[in-house]
Motif scaffolding. Structure first.
Motif, PDB file in Angstrom:
ATOM      1  N   GLY A  15       0.819  -1.210   0.000  1.00 49.40           N
ATOM      2  CA  GLY A  15       0.000   0.000   0.000  1.00 49.40           C
ATOM      3  C   GLY A  15       0.849   1.254   0.000  1.00 49.40           C
ATOM      4  N   ARG A  16       1.927   1.234   0.788  1.00 52.38           N
ATOM      5  CA  ARG A  16       2.829   2.398   0.806  1.00 52.38           C
ATOM      6  C   ARG A  16       3.515   2.576  -0.546  1.00 52.38           C
ATOM      7  NH1 ARG A  16       6.898   2.347   5.607  1.00 52.38           N
ATOM      8  NH2 ARG A  16       6.143   0.265   5.973  1.00 52.38           N
ATOM      9  N   ALA A  17       3.925   1.472  -1.158  1.00 54.44           N
ATOM     10  CA  ALA A  17       4.581   1.559  -2.464  1.00 54.44           C
ATOM     11  C   ALA A  17       3.619   2.103  -3.518  1.00 54.44           C
ATOM     12  CB  ALA A  17       5.108   0.187  -2.879  1.00 54.44           C
ATOM     13  N   GLU A  18       2.357   1.676  -3.455  1.00 51.85           N
ATOM     14  CA  GLU A  18       1.367   2.183  -4.403  1.00 51.85           C
ATOM     15  C   GLU A  18       1.127   3.678  -4.194  1.00 51.85           C
ATOM     16  OE1 GLU A  18      -2.092  -0.198  -3.849  1.00 51.85           O
ATOM     17  OE2 GLU A  18      -1.208  -1.948  -4.831  1.00 51.85           O
ATOM     18  N   ALA A  19       1.075   4.104  -2.934  1.00 48.32           N
ATOM     19  CA  ALA A  19       0.856   5.524  -2.640  1.00 48.32           C
ATOM     20  C   ALA A  19       2.007   6.374  -3.175  1.00 48.32           C
ATOM     21  CB  ALA A  19       0.691   5.735  -1.142  1.00 48.32           C
ATOM     22  N   VAL A  20       3.222   5.889  -3.011  1.00 53.37           N
ATOM     23  CA  VAL A  20       4.388   6.628  -3.521  1.00 53.37           C
ATOM     24  C   VAL A  20       4.349   6.685  -5.037  1.00 53.37           C
ATOM     25  CG1 VAL A  20       6.899   6.529  -3.745  1.00 53.37           C
ATOM     26  CG2 VAL A  20       5.832   6.185  -1.516  1.00 53.37           C
ATOM     27  N   ALA A  21       3.975   5.580  -5.680  1.00 52.83           N
ATOM     28  CA  ALA A  21       3.900   5.554  -7.147  1.00 52.83           C
ATOM     29  C   ALA A  21       2.838   6.529  -7.650  1.00 52.83           C
ATOM     30  CB  ALA A  21       3.607   4.139  -7.624  1.00 52.83           C
ATOM     31  N   ILE A  22       1.705   6.603  -6.961  1.00 50.98           N
ATOM     32  CA  ILE A  22       0.638   7.527  -7.365  1.00 50.98           C
ATOM     33  C   ILE A  22       1.102   8.970  -7.197  1.00 50.98           C
ATOM     34  CG2 ILE A  22      -1.649   8.365  -6.710  1.00 50.98           C
ATOM     35  CD1 ILE A  22      -2.375   5.407  -6.146  1.00 50.98           C
ATOM     36  N   GLU A  23       1.793   9.257  -6.076  1.00 48.94           N
ATOM     37  CA  GLU A  23       2.315  10.614  -5.853  1.00 48.94           C
ATOM     38  C   GLU A  23       3.322  11.004  -6.938  1.00 48.94           C
ATOM     39  OE1 GLU A  23       3.899  11.071  -1.940  1.00 48.94           O
ATOM     40  OE2 GLU A  23       2.009  10.508  -0.986  1.00 48.94           O
ATOM     41  N   ALA A  73       3.512   9.774  -9.980  1.00 48.48           N
ATOM     42  CA  ALA A  73       2.810   9.942 -11.247  1.00 48.48           C
ATOM     43  C   ALA A  73       2.089  11.287 -11.274  1.00 48.48           C
ATOM     44  CB  ALA A  73       1.821   8.794 -11.443  1.00 48.48           C
ATOM     45  N   GLY A  74       1.511  11.675 -10.142  1.00 49.72           N
ATOM     46  CA  GLY A  74       0.839  12.977 -10.065  1.00 49.72           C
ATOM     47  C   GLY A  74       1.825  14.114 -10.214  1.00 49.72           C
ATOM     48  N   ALA A  75       3.018  13.984  -9.627  1.00 51.16           N
ATOM     49  CA  ALA A  75       4.042  15.030  -9.725  1.00 51.16           C
ATOM     50  C   ALA A  75       4.566  15.120 -11.154  1.00 51.16           C
ATOM     51  CB  ALA A  75       5.170  14.753  -8.757  1.00 51.16           C
ATOM     52  N   ASP A  76       4.684  13.999 -11.836  1.00 49.21           N
ATOM     53  CA  ASP A  76       5.172  14.003 -13.216  1.00 49.21           C
ATOM     54  C   ASP A  76       4.152  14.625 -14.160  1.00 49.21           C
ATOM     55  OD1 ASP A  76       7.529  12.841 -12.454  1.00 49.21           O
ATOM     56  OD2 ASP A  76       6.948  10.807 -13.037  1.00 49.21           O
ATOM     57  N   SER A  77       2.853  14.385 -13.910  1.00 46.84           N
ATOM     58  CA  SER A  77       1.825  14.934 -14.805  1.00 46.84           C
ATOM     59  C   SER A  77       1.637  16.438 -14.578  1.00 46.84           C
ATOM     60  CB  SER A  77       0.506  14.198 -14.591  1.00 46.84           C
ATOM     61  OG  SER A  77       0.003  14.447 -13.278  1.00 46.84           O
ATOM     62  N   ASP A  78       1.948  16.922 -13.347  1.00 48.18           N
ATOM     63  CA  ASP A  78       1.855  18.351 -13.065  1.00 48.18           C
ATOM     64  C   ASP A  78       2.993  19.135 -13.690  1.00 48.18           C
ATOM     65  OD1 ASP A  78      -0.428  17.947 -11.622  1.00 48.18           O
ATOM     66  OD2 ASP A  78       0.585  17.917  -9.657  1.00 48.18           O
ATOM     67  N   ALA A  79       4.119  18.502 -13.875  1.00 43.43           N
ATOM     68  CA  ALA A  79       5.304  19.204 -14.406  1.00 43.43           C
ATOM     69  C   ALA A  79       5.250  19.443 -15.874  1.00 43.43           C
ATOM     70  CB  ALA A  79       6.556  18.401 -14.076  1.00 43.43           C
TER      71      ALA A  79
END
Length: 123
Positions: free
Chosen positions: A107-115, A117-123
């Motif tokens: 669950g922690r690994a998935e949360a980090v991956a989602i964060e 991915a969100g940071a990459d799409s914002d950039a």
């Protein structure tokens, strides 16, 4: 045909006793490997220290100077093996991977991956 007869996977999780035995076995192997690496590093260091006396023994075919890097790498491997054996040991004994702990880590690994991915799409 039964799967167990041909070495198929067992159903359900492996028993705690078997996990504990396997982890102890791996710890033992890591300690034995560390001992071997450190003994060989000591031998290698002794060869490097006694090079001058061996050089004068045979004038026709003098030995080549051993590298000190070999000793350092062997010692690092030995210390790494010991660190690996001790990392399997938890504060109150053997640290076994239980399904709840694996779910928490996943669950922690998935949360980090989602964060990320969100940071990459914002950039």
């Amino acid at each position: 045909m039964k799967r167990a007869m041909v070495g198929g996977a067992h159903r359900g999780p492996v028993g705690a006793g078997r996990q504990r035995r396997t982890l102890r076995f791996v710890q033992g192997l890591l300690v034995l490997m560390a001992a071997g690496f450190l003994v060989f590093a000591g031998y290698s260091l002794g060869r490097a220290e006694g090079f001058e006396s061996a050089e004068g023994a045979d004038p026709l075919a003098p030995p080549t100077r051993p590298s000190i890097v070999q000793t350092i790498v062997l010692a690092a491997f030995g210390l790494g093996s010991l660190a690996g054996a001790f990392s399997l040991q938890g504060p109150s004994g053997m640290r076994m991977p239980v399904p709840a702990r694996l779910d928490e880590l996943a669950g922690r690994a998935e949360a980090v991956a989602i964060e990320k991915a969100g940071a990459d799409s914002d950039a």
